[in-house]
Design a protein around this motif. Structure first.
Motif, PDB file in Angstrom:
ATOM      1  N   LEU A  51       0.838  -1.189   0.000  1.00 50.02           N
ATOM      2  CA  LEU A  51       0.000   0.000   0.000  1.00 50.02           C
ATOM      3  C   LEU A  51       0.871   1.236   0.000  1.00 50.02           C
ATOM      4  O   LEU A  51       1.964   1.216   0.566  1.00 50.02           O
ATOM      5  CB  LEU A  51      -0.832   0.054   1.292  1.00 50.02           C
ATOM      6  CG  LEU A  51      -2.085  -0.778   1.413  1.00 50.02           C
ATOM      7  CD1 LEU A  51      -2.702  -0.552   2.779  1.00 50.02           C
ATOM      8  CD2 LEU A  51      -3.054  -0.389   0.312  1.00 50.02           C
ATOM      9  N   PRO A  52       0.416   2.323  -0.618  1.00 51.78           N
ATOM     10  CA  PRO A  52       1.094   3.606  -0.411  1.00 51.78           C
ATOM     11  C   PRO A  52       1.015   3.991   1.064  1.00 51.78           C
ATOM     12  O   PRO A  52      -0.011   3.758   1.723  1.00 51.78           O
ATOM     13  CB  PRO A  52       0.301   4.575  -1.290  1.00 51.78           C
ATOM     14  CG  PRO A  52      -0.947   3.855  -1.674  1.00 51.78           C
ATOM     15  CD  PRO A  52      -0.680   2.410  -1.577  1.00 51.78           C
ATOM     16  N   THR A  53       2.100   4.559   1.562  1.00 56.71           N
ATOM     17  CA  THR A  53       2.164   4.875   2.986  1.00 56.71           C
ATOM     18  C   THR A  53       0.979   5.684   3.491  1.00 56.71           C
ATOM     19  O   THR A  53       0.446   5.373   4.554  1.00 56.71           O
ATOM     20  CB  THR A  53       3.488   5.603   3.305  1.00 56.71           C
ATOM     21  OG1 THR A  53       4.549   4.935   2.631  1.00 56.71           O
ATOM     22  CG2 THR A  53       3.756   5.607   4.780  1.00 56.71           C
ATOM     23  N   PRO A  54       0.543   6.704   2.770  1.00 56.06           N
ATOM     24  CA  PRO A  54      -0.568   7.496   3.302  1.00 56.06           C
ATOM     25  C   PRO A  54      -1.813   6.651   3.586  1.00 56.06           C
ATOM     26  O   PRO A  54      -2.525   6.890   4.552  1.00 56.06           O
ATOM     27  CB  PRO A  54      -0.840   8.506   2.185  1.00 56.06           C
ATOM     28  CG  PRO A  54       0.455   8.667   1.510  1.00 56.06           C
ATOM     29  CD  PRO A  54       1.089   7.307   1.546  1.00 56.06           C
ATOM     30  N   MET A  55      -2.052   5.649   2.748  1.00 56.24           N
ATOM     31  CA  MET A  55      -3.245   4.840   2.978  1.00 56.24           C
ATOM     32  C   MET A  55      -3.067   3.957   4.197  1.00 56.24           C
ATOM     33  O   MET A  55      -3.994   3.781   4.982  1.00 56.24           O
ATOM     34  CB  MET A  55      -3.545   3.999   1.741  1.00 56.24           C
ATOM     35  CG  MET A  55      -5.029   3.841   1.514  1.00 56.24           C
ATOM     36  SD  MET A  55      -5.360   2.936   0.036  1.00 56.24           S
ATOM     37  CE  MET A  55      -4.447   3.908  -1.133  1.00 56.24           C
ATOM     38  N   ALA A  56      -1.863   3.414   4.366  1.00 50.60           N
ATOM     39  CA  ALA A  56      -1.597   2.630   5.574  1.00 50.60           C
ATOM     40  C   ALA A  56      -1.803   3.493   6.809  1.00 50.60           C
ATOM     41  O   ALA A  56      -2.427   3.063   7.785  1.00 50.60           O
ATOM     42  CB  ALA A  56      -0.172   2.086   5.534  1.00 50.60           C
ATOM     43  N   SER A  57      -1.327   4.703   6.720  1.00 51.10           N
ATOM     44  CA  SER A  57      -1.467   5.628   7.847  1.00 51.10           C
ATOM     45  C   SER A  57      -2.944   5.841   8.187  1.00 51.10           C
ATOM     46  O   SER A  57      -3.331   5.875   9.360  1.00 51.10           O
ATOM     47  CB  SER A  57      -0.804   6.957   7.503  1.00 51.10           C
ATOM     48  OG  SER A  57      -1.021   7.901   8.527  1.00 51.10           O
ATOM     49  N   GLU A  58      -3.741   5.947   7.159  1.00 50.08           N
ATOM     50  CA  GLU A  58      -5.176   6.162   7.363  1.00 50.08           C
ATOM     51  C   GLU A  58      -5.820   4.933   8.025  1.00 50.08           C
ATOM     52  O   GLU A  58      -6.599   5.060   8.967  1.00 50.08           O
ATOM     53  CB  GLU A  58      -5.848   6.467   6.015  1.00 50.08           C
ATOM     54  CG  GLU A  58      -7.352   6.482   6.035  1.00 50.08           C
ATOM     55  CD  GLU A  58      -7.918   7.666   6.794  1.00 50.08           C
ATOM     56  OE1 GLU A  58      -7.115   8.527   7.229  1.00 50.08           O
ATOM     57  OE2 GLU A  58      -9.148   7.718   6.974  1.00 50.08           O
ATOM     58  N   HIS A  59      -5.485   3.753   7.542  1.00 49.83           N
ATOM     59  CA  HIS A  59      -6.018   2.534   8.153  1.00 49.83           C
ATOM     60  C   HIS A  59      -5.629   2.460   9.629  1.00 49.83           C
ATOM     61  O   HIS A  59      -6.442   2.120  10.491  1.00 49.83           O
ATOM     62  CB  HIS A  59      -5.489   1.298   7.423  1.00 49.83           C
ATOM     63  CG  HIS A  59      -6.099   1.077   6.070  1.00 49.83           C
ATOM     64  ND1 HIS A  59      -7.457   1.087   5.853  1.00 49.83           N
ATOM     65  CD2 HIS A  59      -5.544   0.840   4.865  1.00 49.83           C
ATOM     66  CE1 HIS A  59      -7.701   0.846   4.574  1.00 49.83           C
ATOM     67  NE2 HIS A  59      -6.547   0.711   3.943  1.00 49.83           N
ATOM     68  N   LEU A  60      -4.380   2.787   9.899  1.00 46.85           N
ATOM     69  CA  LEU A  60      -3.900   2.718  11.280  1.00 46.85           C
ATOM     70  C   LEU A  60      -4.630   3.725  12.167  1.00 46.85           C
ATOM     71  O   LEU A  60      -4.962   3.444  13.314  1.00 46.85           O
ATOM     72  CB  LEU A  60      -2.395   2.961  11.308  1.00 46.85           C
ATOM     73  CG  LEU A  60      -1.581   1.835  10.656  1.00 46.85           C
ATOM     74  CD1 LEU A  60      -0.163   2.285  10.364  1.00 46.85           C
ATOM     75  CD2 LEU A  60      -1.584   0.601  11.556  1.00 46.85           C
ATOM     76  N   ARG A  61      -4.896   4.896  11.603  1.00 48.15           N
ATOM     77  CA  ARG A  61      -5.615   5.909  12.356  1.00 48.15           C
ATOM     78  C   ARG A  61      -7.003   5.400  12.758  1.00 48.15           C
ATOM     79  O   ARG A  61      -7.442   5.568  13.901  1.00 48.15           O
ATOM     80  CB  ARG A  61      -5.759   7.183  11.517  1.00 48.15           C
ATOM     81  CG  ARG A  61      -6.265   8.391  12.284  1.00 48.15           C
ATOM     82  CD  ARG A  61      -6.394   9.600  11.364  1.00 48.15           C
ATOM     83  NE  ARG A  61      -7.414   9.410  10.345  1.00 48.15           N
ATOM     84  CZ  ARG A  61      -8.717   9.625  10.544  1.00 48.15           C
ATOM     85  NH1 ARG A  61      -9.139  10.017  11.729  1.00 48.15           N
ATOM     86  NH2 ARG A  61      -9.585   9.430   9.577  1.00 48.15           N
ATOM     87  N   LEU A  62      -7.694   4.756  11.807  1.00 46.26           N
ATOM     88  CA  LEU A  62      -9.023   4.209  12.097  1.00 46.26           C
ATOM     89  C   LEU A  62      -8.964   3.203  13.247  1.00 46.26           C
ATOM     90  O   LEU A  62      -9.789   3.235  14.160  1.00 46.26           O
ATOM     91  CB  LEU A  62      -9.599   3.526  10.850  1.00 46.26           C
ATOM     92  CG  LEU A  62     -10.085   4.445   9.731  1.00 46.26           C
ATOM     93  CD1 LEU A  62     -10.555   3.618   8.550  1.00 46.26           C
ATOM     94  CD2 LEU A  62     -11.197   5.345  10.243  1.00 46.26           C
ATOM     95  N   MET A  63      -7.974   2.335  13.178  1.00 46.60           N
ATOM     96  CA  MET A  63      -7.890   1.286  14.203  1.00 46.60           C
ATOM     97  C   MET A  63      -7.468   1.850  15.545  1.00 46.60           C
ATOM     98  O   MET A  63      -7.847   1.342  16.591  1.00 46.60           O
ATOM     99  CB  MET A  63      -6.944   0.183  13.740  1.00 46.60           C
ATOM    100  CG  MET A  63      -7.490  -0.561  12.527  1.00 46.60           C
ATOM    101  SD  MET A  63      -6.654  -2.103  12.203  1.00 46.60           S
ATOM    102  CE  MET A  63      -5.178  -1.532  11.372  1.00 46.60           C
ATOM    103  N   GLN A  64      -6.701   2.908  15.494  1.00 51.13           N
ATOM    104  CA  GLN A  64      -6.318   3.558  16.745  1.00 51.13           C
ATOM    105  C   GLN A  64      -7.524   4.248  17.369  1.00 51.13           C
ATOM    106  O   GLN A  64      -7.725   4.219  18.569  1.00 51.13           O
ATOM    107  CB  GLN A  64      -5.215   4.578  16.469  1.00 51.13           C
ATOM    108  CG  GLN A  64      -4.638   5.209  17.731  1.00 51.13           C
ATOM    109  CD  GLN A  64      -3.349   5.959  17.445  1.00 51.13           C
ATOM    110  OE1 GLN A  64      -3.137   6.468  16.354  1.00 51.13           O
ATOM    111  NE2 GLN A  64      -2.470   6.019  18.421  1.00 51.13           N
TER     112      GLN A  64
END
Lengths: 105, 105
Positions: A51-64
């Motif tokens: 995944l592009p990093t920004p999208m991973a960051s977004e997924h992680l934000r949701l889970m956080q």
DNA sequence: TTGACGTATCGGAAACTGTCGATATATTTG
DNA sequence: CAAATATATCGACAGTTTCCGATACGTCAA
């Protein structure tokens, strides 16, 4: 005479549903599976999911946001780890149903 | 040297995610919770969720489509029951995390 | 300071989901 | 047969989610 049912209150079920929706994504499941086995930075998780990093960051934000993960900043990297202990047993159930494959051997 | 991770294949995770999304709805969780304790007709499930029958029917259709439930027609009623054995342990995990309240005592 | 790196956030397009009203089908009853 | 009951399906709308490109922010090295 009706049998008495053991039911969770609808409000709690709504909360559960929200958490399940957060979990219900292939890349997020992969990230959780990794994070249950260690601590990883955003870039590592992104690479593992292709995944592009920004999208991973977004997924992680949701889970956080729903309490699954926490993050620790170290230098310019941000490491995530599992914060919700029940995640382990839930993933276990999912793996029981859908299988686990060692990545390499 | 990288530690070998135990990971589920992305394709299987996509399937798992689809099932989780199906489960991730308060009314559907309630229905599953009931159906794990017995067999119910559409109207009974609709009443328990305070839903119009057509909507209950639609939720049941979704859960049947991903293999969670099966139905048996009897006269003009259709009874649903749990078909996927893993549902029980998954619901157990969810109840552990979000609590269970007996509906009456 | 400048540039490179790692992460986060914003805005918008496309696809999907939940819900509702209306209607359709099948079964039993009178 | 007609009416009532139980369930299923359809069309449409609002709301959400996902994904992407662009951009912004914080940190480190030179």
């Amino acid at each position: 005479m009706a049998v008495k049912l053991r039911l969770t209150e609808l409000e709690a079920l709504a909360q559960a549903a929200e958490c399940l929706r957060t979990l219900a994504h292939p890349h997020r499941l992969r990230m959780v599976q990794m994070l249950l086995q260690g601590r990883y930075a955003v870039g590592e998780l992104a690479a593992a999911c292709k995944l592009p990093t920004p999208m991973a960051s977004e997924h992680l934000r949701l889970m956080q946001r729903c309490g699954f993960l926490t993050s620790e900043k170290e230098g310019r990297k941000v490491y995530y780890r599992v914060a919700e202990p029940h995640l382990k047993s839930i993933l276990k159930c999912i793996e029981d149903r859908f299988g686990v494959t060692p990545a390499s051997r």
